[in-house]
Write a protein that holds these residues in place. Structure first.
Motif, PDB file in Angstrom:
ATOM      1  N   UNK A  31       0.762  -1.183  -0.020  1.00 58.20           N
ATOM      2  CA  UNK A  31      -0.228  -0.031  -0.081  1.00 58.20           C
ATOM      3  C   UNK A  31       0.761   1.332  -0.164  1.00 58.20           C
ATOM      4  N   UNK A  32       1.710   1.136   0.660  1.00 62.28           N
ATOM      5  CA  UNK A  32       2.733   2.256   0.748  1.00 62.28           C
ATOM      6  C   UNK A  32       3.410   2.777  -0.330  1.00 62.28           C
ATOM      7  N   UNK A  33       3.927   1.689  -1.071  1.00 59.23           N
ATOM      8  CA  UNK A  33       4.438   1.931  -2.324  1.00 59.23           C
ATOM      9  C   UNK A  33       3.462   2.334  -3.430  1.00 59.23           C
ATOM     10  N   UNK A  34       2.351   1.721  -3.390  1.00 54.51           N
ATOM     11  CA  UNK A  34       1.160   2.067  -4.467  1.00 54.51           C
ATOM     12  C   UNK A  34       0.747   3.640  -4.260  1.00 54.51           C
ATOM     13  N   UNK A  83      -7.508  -1.767  -8.031  1.00 48.11           N
ATOM     14  CA  UNK A  83      -6.312  -1.135  -8.040  1.00 48.11           C
ATOM     15  C   UNK A  83      -5.160  -1.693  -6.934  1.00 48.11           C
ATOM     16  N   UNK A  84      -5.802  -2.249  -5.739  1.00 47.96           N
ATOM     17  CA  UNK A  84      -4.948  -2.684  -4.766  1.00 47.96           C
ATOM     18  C   UNK A  84      -4.956  -4.034  -4.613  1.00 47.96           C
ATOM     19  N   UNK A  85      -5.147  -4.984  -5.730  1.00 48.96           N
ATOM     20  CA  UNK A  85      -5.178  -6.267  -5.779  1.00 48.96           C
ATOM     21  C   UNK A  85      -3.769  -6.667  -5.228  1.00 48.96           C
ATOM     22  N   UNK A  86      -2.645  -6.137  -5.579  1.00 48.46           N
ATOM     23  CA  UNK A  86      -1.379  -6.453  -5.271  1.00 48.46           C
ATOM     24  C   UNK A  86      -1.140  -6.572  -4.148  1.00 48.46           C
ATOM     25  N   UNK A  87      -1.889  -5.605  -3.121  1.00 46.36           N
ATOM     26  CA  UNK A  87      -1.547  -5.437  -1.785  1.00 46.36           C
ATOM     27  C   UNK A  87      -2.366  -6.634  -1.107  1.00 46.36           C
TER      28      UNK A  87
END
Length: 270
Positions: A31-34, A83-87
């Motif tokens: 989340x921080x990176x995104x 959009x936050x699927x990677x997290x």
């Protein structure tokens, strides 16, 4: 022989701290990176929401983070999830690596069930977390019921095996309620848990025999990381300290202590 086993889940059947903390921090780092936000700020925002919901595992708290809203505020909830699927994947991937039953837990529960011991769970986790983990670990069939925290997360379908409660540990009366619901007297039941200030304290004042399970690995780093995002308030920590003083003053101890989950079988089936 005991007729009813009431068991805690997190820290008793599996090492909750050492699976949850790495999983959560993997998600927070993503989340921080995104959102291009310092990780310290992301963790602070998480903590504020956890305190609001009184739950460190409230579903989709990530979607409500101020840094997420500021970065992607024009997106719908479903678009935010995408959009936050990677997290979310980072959390799930780490959980898959770290979430494991303690050695002997599955086999012991199966043998107790086969011996006609009724097994029920009692957890402060919501159904969408506590009961989900039992299913994920393949032991939900061992449980007659699972008493879970009513997280008010209505989007999650209710299982027929779960009973939602709006009380948290340590509440001795709830153990009496569970016994009454299962049609078993307190003297024919036994409680199993890992925490002295919650599980053992509660069982003591419910006048119920109890087993303390000491299978989890102590990890000071994970504990400090949990405190940084915890939903606990200052008053929660004060109350725990008060219970510790009471435990020492009243010489409260578990009836049994085990370091291998399989040891509880001989205690329950005598």
């Amino acid at each position: 022989m005991k007729k009813l086993l009431i068991t805690d889940l997190d820290g008793t059947l599996y090492d909750w701290l050492n699976f949850f903390v790495p999983s959560f921090y993997a998600m927070a780092d993503s989340v921080a990176k995104k959102t291009l936000t310092p990780i310290e700020e992301v963790l602070r925002e998480y903590r504020e929401l956890h305190v609001k919901y009184k739950n460190v595992e409230h579903p989709y708290t990530t979607l409500e983070l101020p840094c997420v809203r500021e970065r992607f505020g024009n997106l719908s909830r479903d678009e935010l999830k995408e959009r936050l699927n990677d997290a979310f994947h980072a959390f799930n991937s780490m959980r898959k690596k770290k979430l494991r039953l303690f050695d002997g837990a599955a086999e012991t529960l199966e043998r107790l069930k086969d011996a006609s011991v009724t097994i029920v769970g009692f957890t402060e986790s919501g159904e969408e977390n506590g009961y989900y983990r039992l299913r994920k670990l393949g032991i939900d069939q061992c449980f007659a019921k699972v008493y879970v925290w009513d997280s008010y997360y209505t989007a999650h379908p209710k299982s027929q095996k779960t009973v939602r409660l709006n009380v948290k540990k340590p509440c001795p009366e709830v153990l009496h309620r569970i016994c009454e619901s299962e049609g078993v007297g307190v003297k024919d039941a036994i409680y199993c848990g890992d925490s002295m200030t919650k599980d053992i304290y509660m069982a003591h004042y419910a006048d119920m025999e109890c087993i303390r399970v000491c299978c989890a690995k102590e990890n000071e780093d994970s504990y400090e990381k949990l405190k940084a995002i915890s939903h606990w308030t200052r008053r929660d920590y004060e109350e725990e300290a008060e219970r510790r003083i009471c435990i020492e003053k009243e010489h409260i101890e578990p009836d049994y202590v085990v370091y291998d989950f399989g040891q509880i079988e001989k205690i329950i089936i005598k």
